[in-house]
Design a protein around this motif. Sequence first.
Motif, PDB file in Angstrom:
ATOM      1  N   ARG A 138       0.838  -1.211   0.000  1.00  0.00           N
ATOM      2  CA  ARG A 138       0.000   0.000   0.000  1.00  0.00           C
ATOM      3  C   ARG A 138       0.864   1.250   0.000  1.00  0.00           C
ATOM      4  O   ARG A 138       0.542   2.237  -0.671  1.00  0.00           O
ATOM      5  CB  ARG A 138      -0.927  -0.001   1.222  1.00  0.00           C
ATOM      6  N   TYR A 139       1.959   1.220   0.752  1.00  0.00           N
ATOM      7  CA  TYR A 139       2.851   2.385   0.802  1.00  0.00           C
ATOM      8  C   TYR A 139       3.467   2.639  -0.574  1.00  0.00           C
ATOM      9  O   TYR A 139       3.566   3.790  -1.016  1.00  0.00           O
ATOM     10  CB  TYR A 139       3.948   2.173   1.849  1.00  0.00           C
ATOM     11  N   ILE A 168      11.282   4.780   5.290  1.00  0.00           N
ATOM     12  CA  ILE A 168      12.538   5.470   5.602  1.00  0.00           C
ATOM     13  C   ILE A 168      13.393   5.628   4.350  1.00  0.00           C
ATOM     14  O   ILE A 168      13.881   6.725   4.036  1.00  0.00           O
ATOM     15  CB  ILE A 168      13.313   4.698   6.685  1.00  0.00           C
ATOM     16  N   SER A 169      13.583   4.541   3.606  1.00  0.00           N
ATOM     17  CA  SER A 169      14.458   4.605   2.428  1.00  0.00           C
ATOM     18  C   SER A 169      13.880   5.534   1.360  1.00  0.00           C
ATOM     19  O   SER A 169      14.613   6.278   0.704  1.00  0.00           O
ATOM     20  CB  SER A 169      14.685   3.205   1.849  1.00  0.00           C
ATOM     21  N   TRP A 170      12.558   5.499   1.178  1.00  0.00           N
ATOM     22  CA  TRP A 170      11.934   6.358   0.170  1.00  0.00           C
ATOM     23  C   TRP A 170      12.076   7.824   0.547  1.00  0.00           C
ATOM     24  O   TRP A 170      12.507   8.655  -0.271  1.00  0.00           O
ATOM     25  CB  TRP A 170      10.468   5.983  -0.008  1.00  0.00           C
ATOM     26  N   ASN A 171      11.722   8.188   1.758  1.00  0.00           N
ATOM     27  CA  ASN A 171      11.745   9.589   2.157  1.00  0.00           C
ATOM     28  C   ASN A 171      13.156  10.174   2.125  1.00  0.00           C
ATOM     29  O   ASN A 171      13.353  11.309   1.682  1.00  0.00           O
ATOM     30  CB  ASN A 171      11.140   9.757   3.561  1.00  0.00           C
ATOM     31  N   THR A 172      14.138   9.413   2.604  1.00  0.00           N
ATOM     32  CA  THR A 172      15.509   9.941   2.613  1.00  0.00           C
ATOM     33  C   THR A 172      16.032  10.136   1.196  1.00  0.00           C
ATOM     34  O   THR A 172      16.681  11.140   0.909  1.00  0.00           O
ATOM     35  CB  THR A 172      16.456   9.015   3.393  1.00  0.00           C
ATOM     36  N   LEU A 177      17.563  13.479  -3.461  1.00  0.00           N
ATOM     37  CA  LEU A 177      17.598  13.784  -4.890  1.00  0.00           C
ATOM     38  C   LEU A 177      16.904  15.102  -5.204  1.00  0.00           C
ATOM     39  O   LEU A 177      17.297  15.812  -6.131  1.00  0.00           O
ATOM     40  CB  LEU A 177      16.966  12.643  -5.691  1.00  0.00           C
ATOM     41  N   SER A 178      15.890  15.448  -4.423  1.00  0.00           N
ATOM     42  CA  SER A 178      15.218  16.739  -4.624  1.00  0.00           C
ATOM     43  C   SER A 178      16.176  17.885  -4.320  1.00  0.00           C
ATOM     44  O   SER A 178      16.238  18.877  -5.055  1.00  0.00           O
ATOM     45  CB  SER A 178      13.980  16.835  -3.729  1.00  0.00           C
ATOM     46  N   GLU A 179      16.937  17.737  -3.236  1.00  0.00           N
ATOM     47  CA  GLU A 179      17.849  18.802  -2.817  1.00  0.00           C
ATOM     48  C   GLU A 179      19.146  18.796  -3.621  1.00  0.00           C
ATOM     49  O   GLU A 179      19.681  19.854  -3.959  1.00  0.00           O
ATOM     50  CB  GLU A 179      18.161  18.653  -1.325  1.00  0.00           C
ATOM     51  N   PRO A 184      12.347  16.271  -9.668  1.00  0.00           N
ATOM     52  CA  PRO A 184      10.924  16.306  -9.305  1.00  0.00           C
ATOM     53  C   PRO A 184      10.473  14.923  -8.859  1.00  0.00           C
ATOM     54  O   PRO A 184      11.045  13.901  -9.259  1.00  0.00           O
ATOM     55  CB  PRO A 184      10.230  16.730 -10.602  1.00  0.00           C
ATOM     56  N   ARG A 185       9.422  14.894  -8.077  1.00  0.00           N
ATOM     57  CA  ARG A 185       8.934  13.637  -7.523  1.00  0.00           C
ATOM     58  C   ARG A 185       8.617  12.605  -8.605  1.00  0.00           C
ATOM     59  O   ARG A 185       8.950  11.424  -8.461  1.00  0.00           O
ATOM     60  CB  ARG A 185       7.690  13.900  -6.661  1.00  0.00           C
ATOM     61  N   ASP A 186       7.973  13.020  -9.697  1.00  0.00           N
ATOM     62  CA  ASP A 186       7.583  12.040 -10.710  1.00  0.00           C
ATOM     63  C   ASP A 186       8.790  11.380 -11.357  1.00  0.00           C
ATOM     64  O   ASP A 186       8.743  10.205 -11.738  1.00  0.00           O
ATOM     65  CB  ASP A 186       6.669  12.665 -11.768  1.00  0.00           C
ATOM     66  N   SER A 187       9.906  12.106 -11.449  1.00  0.00           N
ATOM     67  CA  SER A 187      11.126  11.523 -12.006  1.00  0.00           C
ATOM     68  C   SER A 187      11.718  10.486 -11.047  1.00  0.00           C
ATOM     69  O   SER A 187      12.248   9.456 -11.467  1.00  0.00           O
ATOM     70  CB  SER A 187      12.163  12.603 -12.290  1.00  0.00           C
TER      71      SER A 187
END
Length: 255
Positions: A138-139, A168-172, A177-179, A184-187
Amino acid sequence: MQQSTRKAMEDRFPRLSEEVELDEKWLPLIDYLSTFGLKESHFIQMYERHMPSLQINVCSAKERLEYLLSVGVKQRDVRRMLLRQPQILEYTVENNLKSHVAFLMSLGIPSSRFGQIIAAAPSLFSYSIENSLKPTVRYLVEEVGIKEKDLGKVVQLSPQILVQRIDISWNTRLNFLSEEIGAPRDSIVKMVKKHPQFLHFSIDDGLLPRINFLRSIGMCNADILKVLTSLTQVSSVFASSQLSSGQRRSFTNCG
């Protein structure tokens, strides 16, 4: 244990006899597991990792391993699986193994790939389907953005994605990569879909040094993002010898 039997076991397994208190009841299981290439040192590892695994009735162990072989696990992979997850000998066919295989099927994974996934992530069977595996799925769909129709492909590319802390792995990595390159998130979602192994790479020791390498050969952030989301395999990005001069030229158009 009768003296003659004890002496015979000590002669066959001197190191094992020295390090653990051998029980003659273990011998049929040890003999059976030896057919998969397990040696004395492997039994010591299994004992140290999870001692009860050597106390399993050999008939039960055969039933469980034969089921795994029937769904595609290769005989050559059994030894590695048992060393990583000796508890697998304790998982019953009806109450555990079949339900987890059915879960893989529900994700759209073809039966021909079950064995490969189980061999890559044997700890899968230690996770509750309702309390762990389904929430992870679901996540991936609701938070990461993987489409349900793509779940099977993602799991096939990286079975470990089911048994790690995805939040944890996704958010970090999303934040990194954003910073770092303004992705962008979709990439980043596209990257995870094509290369879910990306969620396993260390940022400091894996991602950042490779990004810096791509910068050192003249790529700007847009180029780096294009490389990360376009190449067929993540390893192509992470090994400079695999990044051809043609690939470098095609991605160095910062303008």
